[in-house]
Design a protein around this motif. Structure first.
Motif, PDB file in Angstrom:
ATOM      1  N   ASN A  54      -5.148  -0.389  -3.149  1.00  0.00           N
ATOM      2  CA  ASN A  54      -5.599   0.859  -2.529  1.00  0.00           C
ATOM      3  C   ASN A  54      -5.960   0.644  -1.065  1.00  0.00           C
ATOM      4  OD1 ASN A  54      -5.418   2.355  -4.928  1.00  0.00           O
ATOM      5  ND2 ASN A  54      -7.433   1.612  -5.610  1.00  0.00           N
ATOM      6  N   ALA A  55      -5.823   1.693  -0.295  1.00  0.00           N
ATOM      7  CA  ALA A  55      -6.133   1.621   1.127  1.00  0.00           C
ATOM      8  C   ALA A  55      -7.601   1.277   1.366  1.00  0.00           C
ATOM      9  CB  ALA A  55      -5.798   2.950   1.796  1.00  0.00           C
ATOM     10  N   ASN A  56      -8.479   1.676   0.464  1.00  0.00           N
ATOM     11  CA  ASN A  56      -9.914   1.417   0.618  1.00  0.00           C
ATOM     12  C   ASN A  56     -10.367   0.175  -0.142  1.00  0.00           C
ATOM     13  OD1 ASN A  56      -9.589   2.414  -1.941  1.00  0.00           O
ATOM     14  ND2 ASN A  56     -11.269   3.913  -1.831  1.00  0.00           N
ATOM     15  N   THR A  90       0.865  -1.181   0.000  1.00  0.00           N
ATOM     16  CA  THR A  90       0.000   0.000   0.000  1.00  0.00           C
ATOM     17  C   THR A  90       0.898   1.226   0.000  1.00  0.00           C
ATOM     18  OG1 THR A  90      -0.080   0.090   2.421  1.00  0.00           O
ATOM     19  CG2 THR A  90      -1.806  -1.174   1.314  1.00  0.00           C
ATOM     20  N   SER A  91       0.416   2.291  -0.568  1.00  0.00           N
ATOM     21  CA  SER A  91       1.168   3.545  -0.576  1.00  0.00           C
ATOM     22  C   SER A  91       0.249   4.677  -0.994  1.00  0.00           C
ATOM     23  CB  SER A  91       2.364   3.470  -1.527  1.00  0.00           C
ATOM     24  OG  SER A  91       1.936   3.474  -2.869  1.00  0.00           O
ATOM     25  N   ALA A  92       0.672   5.891  -0.688  1.00  0.00           N
ATOM     26  CA  ALA A  92      -0.131   7.051  -1.061  1.00  0.00           C
ATOM     27  C   ALA A  92      -0.105   7.276  -2.566  1.00  0.00           C
ATOM     28  CB  ALA A  92       0.367   8.291  -0.337  1.00  0.00           C
ATOM     29  N   SER A  93       1.030   7.020  -3.184  1.00  0.00           N
ATOM     30  CA  SER A  93       1.141   7.284  -4.625  1.00  0.00           C
ATOM     31  C   SER A  93       2.114   6.344  -5.328  1.00  0.00           C
ATOM     32  CB  SER A  93       1.580   8.732  -4.868  1.00  0.00           C
ATOM     33  OG  SER A  93       2.814   9.002  -4.229  1.00  0.00           O
ATOM     34  N   SER A  94       3.115   5.861  -4.630  1.00  0.00           N
ATOM     35  CA  SER A  94       4.141   5.033  -5.276  1.00  0.00           C
ATOM     36  C   SER A  94       3.611   3.656  -5.626  1.00  0.00           C
ATOM     37  CB  SER A  94       5.354   4.877  -4.347  1.00  0.00           C
ATOM     38  OG  SER A  94       5.900   6.140  -4.027  1.00  0.00           O
TER      39      SER A  94
END
Length: 240
Positions: free
Chosen positions: A218-220, A189-193
């Motif tokens: 994705n986190a969701n 998981t990551s914000a953008s990478s």
């Protein structure tokens, strides 16, 4: 005259006896005929699929029942573990929906020294996480271990992306076990990478097992999303 009368009387009596005898034979033939209809219900039973006299269907054979049970056994025959490291609980949430979709066991990779907010400060060049990621030989200690890792056929390994790679504690984890004969599925998981080379990097450290390409989730990610992803991996198991 008397002789003639006697002859006529004898002839009449003989005729009467013959008529009675023929009449009795005809009656016997009529009452015997229904015996030929005893089996007339058999074709109807066969048309109903061989139902018995009470209208119940035949029980399934052992072979038929065994075939159904085998299907269920095949679906659940592989032991699956979802192992994950999650400093901020983001990866933990994704790991849970994957495990739930498969009915898999879960194992959290817990550092002996928990990470604080200061440790995770990406802007601090002297933070703990920065120092670890700058040192490829860093191996943060793990609290606890997987019980009987040998029993698992498939192992999912989840982690966040730190500075374009898997956290060094993941290196500690993969070097602690023998993955020979197992299928390993990395996810991050990551914000953008993206997953980058993180999956291939830890595969080299493991030195065994069949490793699939890493995937960023994705986190969701929902349970249905996780199931769709898992079912596309051709692992021989079904996620729901």
């Amino acid at each position: 005259m008397k002789k003639l009368t006697a002859l006529l009387l004898a002839g009449f009596m003989a005729f009467s006896l013959t008529a009675c005898s023929e009449s009795g034979n005809k009656t016997d033939n009529k009452t015997a005929a229904p015996e030929n209809t005893v089996n007339s219900t058999k074709p109807e039973q066969e048309a109903n699929g061989g139902a018995d006299s009470q209208g119940t269907s035949p029980e399934k054979t052992e072979g038929e029942n065994a075939g159904e049970d085998t299907t269920n056994e095949d679906t659940n025959s592989k032991k699956i573990l979802v192992a994950y490291f999650s400093a901020t609980h983001t990866t933990e949430g994704v790991a849970k929906v994957i495990a739930e979709s498969l009915g898999a066991d879960m194992y959290e990779i817990v550092p002996e020294q928990p990470y604080t907010s200061a440790d995770l400060d990406y802007n601090d060049k002297n933070s703990r996480s920065t120092a670890e990621m700058n040192d490829k030989n860093s191996r943060p200690a793990i609290s606890g271990s997987v019980e009987d890792m040998g029993k698992y056929d498939i192992v999912f390994i989840g982690y966040p992306i730190w500075w374009g790679d898997a956290p060094r504690i993941i290196s500690t984890f993969v070097e602690s076990y023998d993955f020979s004969g197992k299928t390993v599925v990395p996810f991050c998981t990551s914000a953008s990478s993206g997953v980058g080379s993180s999956a291939s990097n830890i595969e080299q450290l493991a030195g065994g097992g069949t490793w699939l390409s890493g995937t960023r989730l994705n986190a969701n990610t929902s349970r249905s999303d996780a199931a769709e992803w898992v079912n596309g991996l051709d692992l021989g198991v079904t996620a729901e």
